[in-house]
Design a protein around this motif. Structure first.
Motif, PDB file in Angstrom:
ATOM      1  N   LEU A 297       0.829  -1.198   0.000  1.00 23.50           N
ATOM      2  CA  LEU A 297       0.000   0.000   0.000  1.00 23.50           C
ATOM      3  C   LEU A 297       0.863   1.247   0.000  1.00 23.50           C
ATOM      4  N   PHE A 298       0.598   2.152  -0.943  1.00 23.24           N
ATOM      5  CA  PHE A 298       1.212   3.474  -0.956  1.00 23.24           C
ATOM      6  C   PHE A 298       0.178   4.450  -0.411  1.00 23.24           C
ATOM      7  N   SER A 299       0.384   4.851   0.838  1.00 24.24           N
ATOM      8  CA  SER A 299      -0.559   5.734   1.511  1.00 24.24           C
ATOM      9  C   SER A 299      -0.050   7.164   1.423  1.00 24.24           C
ATOM     10  N   CYS A 300      -0.775   7.998   0.715  1.00 27.52           N
ATOM     11  CA  CYS A 300      -0.352   9.360   0.429  1.00 27.52           C
ATOM     12  C   CYS A 300      -0.948  10.334   1.439  1.00 27.52           C
ATOM     13  N   PRO A 301      -0.359  11.527   1.606  1.00 29.52           N
ATOM     14  CA  PRO A 301      -0.896  12.502   2.566  1.00 29.52           C
ATOM     15  C   PRO A 301      -2.287  12.990   2.177  1.00 29.52           C
ATOM     16  N   ASP A 302      -3.010  13.521   3.153  1.00 28.55           N
ATOM     17  CA  ASP A 302      -4.375  13.997   2.910  1.00 28.55           C
ATOM     18  C   ASP A 302      -4.409  15.119   1.877  1.00 28.55           C
ATOM     19  N   GLN A 303      -3.406  15.995   1.931  1.00 29.36           N
ATOM     20  CA  GLN A 303      -3.310  17.071   0.960  1.00 29.36           C
ATOM     21  C   GLN A 303      -1.857  17.487   0.803  1.00 29.36           C
ATOM     22  N   VAL A 304      -1.558  18.148  -0.301  1.00 30.84           N
ATOM     23  CA  VAL A 304      -0.184  18.527  -0.608  1.00 30.84           C
ATOM     24  C   VAL A 304      -0.173  19.939  -1.181  1.00 30.84           C
ATOM     25  N   SER A 305       0.742  20.760  -0.674  1.00 27.71           N
ATOM     26  CA  SER A 305       0.933  22.111  -1.187  1.00 27.71           C
ATOM     27  C   SER A 305       2.169  22.154  -2.086  1.00 27.71           C
ATOM     28  N   TYR A 306       2.404  23.283  -2.699  1.00 27.18           N
ATOM     29  CA  TYR A 306       3.570  23.460  -3.566  1.00 27.18           C
ATOM     30  C   TYR A 306       4.867  23.229  -2.795  1.00 27.18           C
ATOM     31  N   SER A 307       5.015  23.873  -1.639  1.00 28.54           N
ATOM     32  CA  SER A 307       6.252  23.764  -0.874  1.00 28.54           C
ATOM     33  C   SER A 307       6.486  22.336  -0.391  1.00 28.54           C
TER      34      SER A 307
END
Length: 254
Positions: free
Chosen positions: A130-140
């Motif tokens: 499983l590749f669990s990604c963050p809830d949201q991602v910003s530019y920085s």
């Protein structure tokens, strides 16, 4: 139902592309077009795609006589697309049946410009991961490392415009994500369910692992970041990549 344009590059993909196309045909969301740009294949890839075209007119094929790389192939399909939503699927990866339905619904309901999902890595020789990604991602945040799987990404053309990938052999997907987020948008994950399957034992995937030198080119040539800022980000990226390789991704990031 809004039209979704699915962007698929192909190059000598005869072993897997039928499965990838089938995973699109099996979607519960039906208003889509699949735009495949073949990047100079010399195997039976094109014939396989043409056989699917006879079955479904939503599949569109473009053929390049020379091999220009995934960015050129994807950009050709994007330029010829008609959909409000632009989605990406490589010719060796797969989608779960409800992927488009859940993702488009989430984006429309919440007025989201750019989204992605968790996904599962699979191979013939190892257990699923499983590749669990963050809830949201910003530019920085994305500058430090790509946490968005290309096979899961969708952007809304009505909000961000029709965006192309930078012409670099690798890391072009990250370059596109950054171009969107740099304008102030936030990328959002669709729930916690993995909605795509990433093939880890194909030649395409193995080539994707040799990307570290392209990360530096992305910072300096594509993003044109200052030298010392590029060094700082590159150091963070390199450490992250080493740890990820050492622990075989068991910490579960993308």
């Amino acid at each position: 139902m809004h039209l979704v344009s699915i962007i698929m590059p192909s190059y000598n993909s005869e072993d897997f592309i039928a499965e990838s196309i089938d995973s699109v045909l099996n979607q519960t969301y039906c208003n889509w077009e699949l735009l495949i740009t073949d990047d100079g294949s010399n195997d039976s890839t094109v014939n396989i795609i043409k056989s699917y075209q006879l079955r479904d007119k939503r599949i569109k094929l473009f053929i390049s006589e020379t091999n220009g790389g995934a960015a050129e192939a994807r950009n050709n399909s994007i330029e010829n697309s008609n959909g409000r939503f632009i989605a990406f699927l490589d010719s060796d990866d797969l989608w779960e049946r409800s992927k488009l339905e859940l993702q488009v619904s989430f984006m429309v309901k919440n007025n989201i410009a750019f989204s992605y999902t968790n996904f599962v890595g699979f191979s013939d020789s190892a257990k699923d991961k499983l590749f669990s990604c963050p809830d949201q991602v910003s530019y920085s945040e994305l500058l430090c490392g790509n946490s968005i799987g290309c096979l899961t990404a969708v952007y809304d053309k009505e909000i961000v415009g029709k965006r192309l990938m930078p012409l670099i052999r690798k890391r072009q997907d990250m370059g596109l994500w950054l171009s969107i987020l740099k304008d102030g948008f936030i990328a959002h994950r669709v729930g916690s369910q993995p909605l795509a399957r990433y093939r880890m034992d194909s030649g395409m995937t193995k080539n994707k692992m040799k990307v570290i030198k392209y990360q530096w080119r992305l910072y300096r040539e594509i993003l044109k970041l200052p030298y010392f800022m590029s060094c700082k980000l590159f150091f963070k990226y390199a450490i992250h990549s080493i740890l990820k390789h050492k622990f075989n991704g068991k910490h579960g990031d993308c």
